[in-house]
Structures are given as structure tokens and as C-alpha cells.
Motif scaffolding. Structure first.
Motif, PDB file in Angstrom:
ATOM      1  N   THR A 185       0.807  -1.320  -0.069  1.00  0.00           N
ATOM      2  CA  THR A 185       0.002   0.053   0.069  1.00  0.00           C
ATOM      3  C   THR A 185       0.847   1.236  -0.016  1.00  0.00           C
ATOM      4  OG1 THR A 185      -1.714  -1.023   1.095  1.00  0.00           O
ATOM      5  CG2 THR A 185      -1.862   1.111   1.040  1.00  0.00           C
ATOM      6  N   SER A 206      -5.998   1.222  -3.697  1.00  0.00           N
ATOM      7  CA  SER A 206      -6.988   0.263  -3.699  1.00  0.00           C
ATOM      8  C   SER A 206      -6.377  -1.093  -4.462  1.00  0.00           C
ATOM      9  CB  SER A 206      -8.277   0.366  -4.356  1.00  0.00           C
ATOM     10  OG  SER A 206      -8.138   0.295  -5.557  1.00  0.00           O
ATOM     11  N   THR A 252     -11.487   4.790  -0.718  1.00  0.00           N
ATOM     12  CA  THR A 252     -11.117   3.571   0.338  1.00  0.00           C
ATOM     13  C   THR A 252     -11.719   4.329   1.756  1.00  0.00           C
ATOM     14  OG1 THR A 252      -9.190   5.204   0.731  1.00  0.00           O
ATOM     15  CG2 THR A 252      -8.917   3.240  -1.000  1.00  0.00           C
ATOM     16  N   TYR A 280     -11.781  -1.099   0.080  1.00  0.00           N
ATOM     17  CA  TYR A 280     -12.310   0.094  -0.831  1.00  0.00           C
ATOM     18  C   TYR A 280     -13.752  -0.448  -1.109  1.00  0.00           C
ATOM     19  CZ  TYR A 280     -11.283  -3.114  -4.728  1.00  0.00           C
ATOM     20  OH  TYR A 280     -11.154  -4.241  -5.615  1.00  0.00           O
ATOM     21  N   ASP A 329      -6.917   7.144  -4.132  1.00  0.00           N
ATOM     22  CA  ASP A 329      -7.780   6.085  -3.661  1.00  0.00           C
ATOM     23  C   ASP A 329      -7.801   5.011  -4.489  1.00  0.00           C
ATOM     24  OD1 ASP A 329      -8.519   7.700  -1.561  1.00  0.00           O
ATOM     25  OD2 ASP A 329     -10.661   7.454  -1.350  1.00  0.00           O
TER      26      ASP A 329
END
Length: 438
Positions: free
Chosen positions: A50, A112, A180, A170, A108
């Protein structure tokens, strides 16, 4: 019986750990639906996928290309597929992901993709259907989860599927864009799936064997907590016991679905069961757990006849609201009132501005600021049933030579919170633990 399982980043870190996950799932036919996180760290100094995805977004925003960070992500997923011996076409999947990141170009969406790819691989490994959270988890115009629509879509997607893997973290907003969750990430997703599936149990698999009665970084080998209520979880996690964020379990809490925290690397361990408060059985223990946090700021106000002044608290809170500051506690006396605030919210000159505006709003006889305060919460349903808990608590703190700066107790008698200087935090925590657990 239906169990929904959520596996965190350490459980998805590489192919070896994912094989552990499949073995856990195959060992119990009632484990039917699975939510997974993006791969976490494999070792100290490793990068979470991430984090690399956020770096990828920065690269896209600055240069229009995914850059080196995305190549590291590709290598990570190639390695996982190779370790698992899967014949899936990972190169096409990674190429499609890169193209989608460039096309969507939002933080976002980019963030995800770790959960998306992890879930695609897990579904292939377990040989079950994959459900994209984008299709079934929906957010409203206010940015909050659209619960009614989400549960309806998820329920329909799960219906008729004996088993399935759902991507976590998400969903999709009202404009069709990936969004998310801000806190709790995949834990929230797991709870949502458990609620939609009508699960009998939500298992949250991580790298620890449940909650401990105190922070193991401060107290050596603290006792495990075998069971606690939702309310106790809320108090302990809020005060720093970070195995499971309390806000992440509201979907199952609303449906009275119990949770069990389990260790992927020690699946034989009992773990911790979190049960609806209405079903909680008193264990006989006075205190369930102890947790705390440092670095609070206390604004102490004193004014004669404060208790008779209508709107005093409202006017102070209005100042905090203006600056988007939340408070933790408000201990009060007849002519005194204290506002306990996370010190991080009072930096960069905010504290001075807030104090001046409070003086103008309520004209206190005195206003004092106490900084660098640590809060320690002693939590347990048993305290309401036991005489002398407070006496034992304060005697233990006194024996440790610590001065208590603040005391706050909820009306439910579920917790007692004491404030001490930051420098006394570890000593206080050890003293309180020894009093109630050794």
C-alpha cells in the motif's frame, strides 16, 4: 454455520503465508467468505504494498508514469504467484492494473490495487469466485457507507456461492469512483461482509494471538484476554490497544455477531473472542485490561458559580468546533472544568489561539494549560461488581511514587481513567498491571 474471515497484510505478505491461509480455510468448511488485505511487510525494513502504491500515485501525479515504485509492486506479485505455483496470467493482470492506475489517476484507486490484486490471487489459489468490492460496497454523497445498498448488493453477490474471496479496504462512491475507507481499512470490509452474509462468527486473522491485558512493550508477558465485550473493546482499542480498531467492527456490532481474533502463524492458539455486551458472561475478573496513550493537553478552567452559568460548556465547545478540535474527556467540579485534548491537535500555535478565544467566550477566573499528560484506562465489567477497585488502583499508583494529575470515571463503571505526567506513564502502567494481574 457461516464464518467470514479477514486476513491482514502480514497474512498476505508472500506465497508461504498465503499457503498458510489456504490451509486454515481448508481446515474448516464453515469458513466460507474471505476478505484480504494488501501484502504487508515480509521483514523489518521491507515496504508495504500500500505504501508503494501511494508512492506510485505521487509518481503519476508528478510525471504521468507509474515509476519505479510500481515495478517493485509488480516484482512482489510476480514472486507471490511463482511461490504459489499458480498458472494465472499475472503479467496481463499487472499490465491492466497499470493502465487503470494511469486512466483513473486518483490516490484512492491507486491505493486500492493492493487489495484488488491480493484478492485475485487468493481467489485463484483457493479456486473460488472473486468479488470486486467496487461492485458491492457503495458510499453515499456524504462519503459514508451506504449500508442499505451495500448489504443488499453484497447479499445478492454472495447468494448461491459456497465460498468466495472479496477484496477489502475500498468500494465505490456515487460518482462511480473508487473510494477507500479512512480508518480500519480491510477490518471494516470484513465486518461488512460478515453482516451481509449473516455470519455466525467473524474471524479476524492477524499476526498476534488476540488481545493482551497490557502493552507487551512495557509489561513482560502480559496475560492474554480470552473474552471481552464490545464495550470493553471500544475502551481498550480507543486507548491504544491496537489489535483491532473499535470503529471497524460497527457492522457486526449492530447485528450482534461475535468476533474472534486469531493468529495466522499460530492457528492453534485460542485467540480472543469479542462478544455482544448483552451476551457477555462475567469472567470473575475485576479488570479485563489496561491501556493508555501519551501526549494529551489539558485546558483547565476555573470560575466561581460555574455550575449555575447556563451555556458555559456550550460556548467552550463552540470554540473547539470552530477549530475542528475533538475532546477526549471533560472532568468537572462545582467551579472547575477541564478539557482533555490530543496534543497533536494543539500544535503550530493552535493552543494559544484556542485559549484566547475561550477566555473571550466564557471569561474564566483562571485558565491553565497542562501539557504532556498520559492517560491510562483500567477497563472491565467486573469493576462495577467489586468493592475497593479505586482504592487498589490509587494505592498501586502511590506505591510507584506517581502523582495523579486527573481522574475520570464513566457512569457505566466500565472504566477508570487516570492522568499522569508522560514521564510516569510506563511506571504507572506496570504498577497497575502488577496490582490487578500478578
Amino acid at each position: 454455520m457461516i464464518k467470514v474471515c479477514k486476513f491482514g497484510g502480514t497474512s498476505m505478505a508472500d506465497g508461504i503465508t498465503m499457503l498458510r491461509v489456504r490451509k486454515i480455510l481448508d481446515s474448516d468448511a464453515t469458513r466460507r467468505y474471505v476478505v484480504v488485505s494488501a501484502p504487508g511487510k515480509r521483514f523489518s525494513g521491507d515496504a508495504k504494498v500500500t505504501d508503494l502504491l501511494y508512492e506510485t500515485y505521487d509518481n503519476v501525479a508528478m510525471s504521468g508514469d507509474t515509476g519505479e515504485a510500481f515495478e517493485k509492486i509488480c516484482d512482489r506479485f510476480r514472486g507471490i504467484v511463482s511461490e504459489l505455483g499458480l498458472e494465472m496470467d499475472i503479467e496481463t493482470l499487472l499490465s491492466e492494473t497499470r493502465a487503470a492506475i494511469l486512466a483513473e489517476a486518483t490516490p484512492d484507486f491507486c491505493a486500492s490495487r493492493g487489495e484488488y490484486l491480493s484478492a485475485r490471487i487468493m481467489a485463484e489459489l483457493w479456486n473460488v469466485p472473486f468479488i470486486d468490492a467496487r461492485d458491492v460496497v457503495k458510499f453515499g454523497a456524504d462519503g459514508r457507507l451506504d449500508s442499505e445498498r451495500t448489504y443488499s448488493l453484497l447479499g445478492a453477490a454472495l447468494k448461491g456461492k459456497k465460498r468466495a474471496v472479496v477484496s477489502g479496504f475500498y468500494g465505490e462512491d456515487e460518482n462511480g469512483k473508487v473510494k477507500t475507507f479512512s480508518r480500519g481499512g480491510s477490518d471494516i470490509s470484513g465486518a461488512i461482509v460478515a453482516r451481509a452474509a449473516g455470519a455466525d462468527l467473524y474471524e479476524n486473522w492477524t499476526d498476534v494471538s488476540g488481545f493482551l491485558a497490557c502493552d507487551p512493550r512495557i509489561v513482560e508477558n502480559p496475560m492474554p484476554i480470552r473474552a471481552l465485550s464490545y464495550k470493553e473493546l471500544r475502551e481498550l482499542s480507543y486507548m491504544g490497544a491496537n489489535v483491532l480498531h473499535s470503529e471497524s467492527i460497527f457492522p457486526v456490532r449492530e447485528a450482534d455477531i461475535p468476533i474472534r481474533i486469531k493468529n495466522t502463524f499460530r492457528p492453534e492458539d485460542e485467540g480472543t473472542e469479542i462478544v455482544p455486551t448483552s451476551r457477555y458472561t462475567y469472567s470473575g475478573k475485576r479488570v479485563t485490561g489496561i491501556a493508555g496513550k501519551k501526549n494529551f493537553t489539558v485546558i483547565f478552567l476555573e470560575k466561581s458559580l460555574l455550575n449555575a452559568e447556563i451555556g458555559f460548556t456550550y460556548r467552550v465547545l463552540k470554540v473547539l468546533l470552530k477549530h475542528n478540535i475533538s475532546f477526549e474527556h471533560i472532568p468537572t467540579g462545582i467551579d472547575t472544568m477541564s478539557f482533555v485534548i490530543d496534543g497533536a491537535e494543539m500544535k503550530n500555535g493552535v493552543l494559544d489561539v484556542v485559549c484566547e478565544e475561550i477566555r473571550e467566550a466564557v471569561h474564566p477566573d483562571s485558565l491553565r494549560v497542562i501539557s504532556d499528560i498520559a492517560l491510562i484506562a483500567v477497563v472491565g465489567h467486573g469493576m462495577a461488581r467489586s468493592v475497593g477497585t479505586s482504592a487498589r488502583l490509587f494505592e498501586a499508583i502511590a506505591r510507584a511514587g506517581v502523582n495523579v494529575r486527573m481522574i475520570d470515571q464513566g457512569s457505566s463503571e466500565l472504566n477508570i481513567i487516570v492522568g499522569v505526567d508522560n514521564d510516569s506513564y510506563e511506571r504507572t502502567l506496570k504498577a497497575v498491571y502488577e496490582e490487578f494481574f500478578e
